[in-house]
Design an enzyme around this catalytic site. Sequence first.
Site, mmCIF file in Angstrom:
data_model
loop_
_atom_site.group_PDB
_atom_site.id
_atom_site.type_symbol
_atom_site.label_atom_id
_atom_site.label_comp_id
_atom_site.label_asym_id
_atom_site.label_seq_id
_atom_site.Cartn_x
_atom_site.Cartn_y
_atom_site.Cartn_z
ATOM 1 N N ASN A 208 0.850 -1.196 0.000
ATOM 2 C CA ASN A 208 0.000 0.000 0.000
ATOM 3 C C ASN A 208 0.885 1.245 0.000
ATOM 4 O O ASN A 208 2.104 1.146 0.060
ATOM 5 C CB ASN A 208 -0.983 -0.025 1.181
ATOM 6 C CG ASN A 208 -0.264 -0.010 2.513
ATOM 7 O OD1 ASN A 208 0.422 0.949 2.845
ATOM 8 N ND2 ASN A 208 -0.401 -1.089 3.281
ATOM 9 N N PHE A 322 -4.795 4.076 14.706
ATOM 10 C CA PHE A 322 -5.099 5.047 13.660
ATOM 11 C C PHE A 322 -6.292 4.547 12.870
ATOM 12 O O PHE A 322 -6.530 3.336 12.787
ATOM 13 C CB PHE A 322 -3.909 5.217 12.704
ATOM 14 C CG PHE A 322 -2.923 6.248 13.189
ATOM 15 C CD1 PHE A 322 -2.046 5.945 14.208
ATOM 16 C CD2 PHE A 322 -2.904 7.519 12.632
ATOM 17 C CE1 PHE A 322 -1.149 6.891 14.677
ATOM 18 C CE2 PHE A 322 -2.015 8.478 13.088
ATOM 19 C CZ PHE A 322 -1.139 8.164 14.106
HETATM 20 O O1 C5P Z 1 -8.975 -1.737 10.524
HETATM 21 P P1 C5P Z 1 -8.035 -0.705 10.114
HETATM 22 O O2 C5P Z 1 -6.916 -1.227 9.266
HETATM 23 O O3 C5P Z 1 -8.658 0.506 9.490
HETATM 24 O O4 C5P Z 1 -7.405 -0.183 11.492
HETATM 25 C C1 C5P Z 1 -6.372 0.713 11.519
HETATM 26 C C2 C5P Z 1 -5.611 0.586 12.799
HETATM 27 O O5 C5P Z 1 -5.413 -0.783 13.143
HETATM 28 C C3 C5P Z 1 -4.240 1.159 12.687
HETATM 29 O O6 C5P Z 1 -3.865 1.625 13.962
HETATM 30 C C4 C5P Z 1 -3.408 -0.040 12.257
HETATM 31 O O7 C5P Z 1 -2.042 0.120 12.608
HETATM 32 C C5 C5P Z 1 -4.050 -1.165 13.036
HETATM 33 N N1 C5P Z 1 -4.020 -2.462 12.368
HETATM 34 C C6 C5P Z 1 -3.269 -3.493 12.876
HETATM 35 N N2 C5P Z 1 -3.305 -4.734 12.278
HETATM 36 C C7 C5P Z 1 -4.074 -4.959 11.198
HETATM 37 C C8 C5P Z 1 -4.845 -3.908 10.663
HETATM 38 C C9 C5P Z 1 -4.796 -2.679 11.263
HETATM 39 O O8 C5P Z 1 -2.552 -3.284 13.866
HETATM 40 N N3 C5P Z 1 -4.064 -6.151 10.623
#
Ligand code: C5P
Length: 396
Positions: A208, A322
């Site tokens: 990404n 975040f």
């Molecule tokens: O669900 P989403 O990806 O939008 O959530 C964002 C937050 O969750 C961010 O703080 C990101 O670092 C964390 N995250 C994570 N592991 C994942 C997906 C997101 O720690 N697999």
Amino acid sequence: MLAGKHILLIIGGGIAAYKALDLIRRLRERGARVTPVLTQAGAQFVTPLSVSALAGVRVFADLFDLTAEAEMGHIELSRAADLIVVAPATADLMAKMAAGLAGDLASTLLLATDKRVLIAPAMNVRMWQHAATQRNLAQLLADGIAVVGPNAGDMACGEFGPGRMAEPLEIVAAVEGMLGRGPLAGRHVLVTSGPTHEPIDPVRYIANRSSGAQGTAIAAALRDLGARVTFVTGPATVPPPGGVDVVAVETAAQMRDAVLAALPADVAVFAAAVADWHVTAAAQKIKKQAGRLPVLELAENPDILAQVAQMGAGRPGLVVGFAAETEDVLAHATAKRARKGCDWILANDVSPATGIMGGAENAVTLITAAGAEDWPRMGKDAVARALALRIAQALG
Ligand code: C5P
């Protein structure tokens, strides 16, 4: 906060040198002893008299000053201090430091020292953004030099952008952090940052657009307040900050393992843009086949933030996530905070029009149990410093 500490302050030649006078005052107010060194260019902007009057000691100015050399040799001078601060650090001084030049007193001290060095860059925005300066900055960071600022804003030369020297109190906070006197001294903070790469086969991957800039700035800001920082980073495009424990990973699964291995922590900040899915990677490179397109089967990745936020024993006291959204930012982020079980969420709008993802600025809303708080759009460094200060307050 700085009683008993000795700081060697190198004042470079730039209009921001006047702020170095205030910096001397602020450092001394906190009990530090300041030995000032004025470069030849610095002396064009502030006088040795005002510098020594504020510092309460003589100012060192020239490598070939025999009286000074007899009183204290330059090698000794470079090592007697607990910390060397360069403010303002001009483009020229940064270039000399990056190249290891030692043609005058300031650069000789910087090359001869065995102490940590903090620089506060200040220069015209184009000079700051020039490839040469950015290359020197990357080298200095790799050499373990700490950097505070520059801030974005109006500049004395009439332009706008990054290049303004950090304010004296920001520099003081960085000094306190480096000398273990900051509000987060003794705390362990975990920060995730950057994207993850999910392999498709040995040569291809899903990624990404995250640059890792915001997570890197947050790790640096927490370090500057005195925290011990474990920085778990995916393949980011910006270099990791100096003075933190870097754990480099590639995939979400590796990031989860690295995060769990780094616990316990007092605070965990999840700034990484973790891939939501991974591919069951092929062992060999997938070949093109006429008339047949490969189908990539995706499986869900672990949600690292949710896992840490919902763990019982060993959960960090403060878990910050975040929420990068492209629509209904507040509603989605508020729901995300509840769903993941984290204490705070920093929400931001990453639709392409905002230029936030991969850009230098961020506009965030902090969502806590007490509600939502919009922060003005500012540089990612400034967001990081504001967050670090909030974290320090929350921990008391
Ligand atoms: O669900 P989403 O990806 O939008 O959530 C964002 C937050 O969750 C961010 O703080 C990101 O670092 C964390 N995250 C994570 N592991 C994942 C997906 C997101 O720690 N697999």
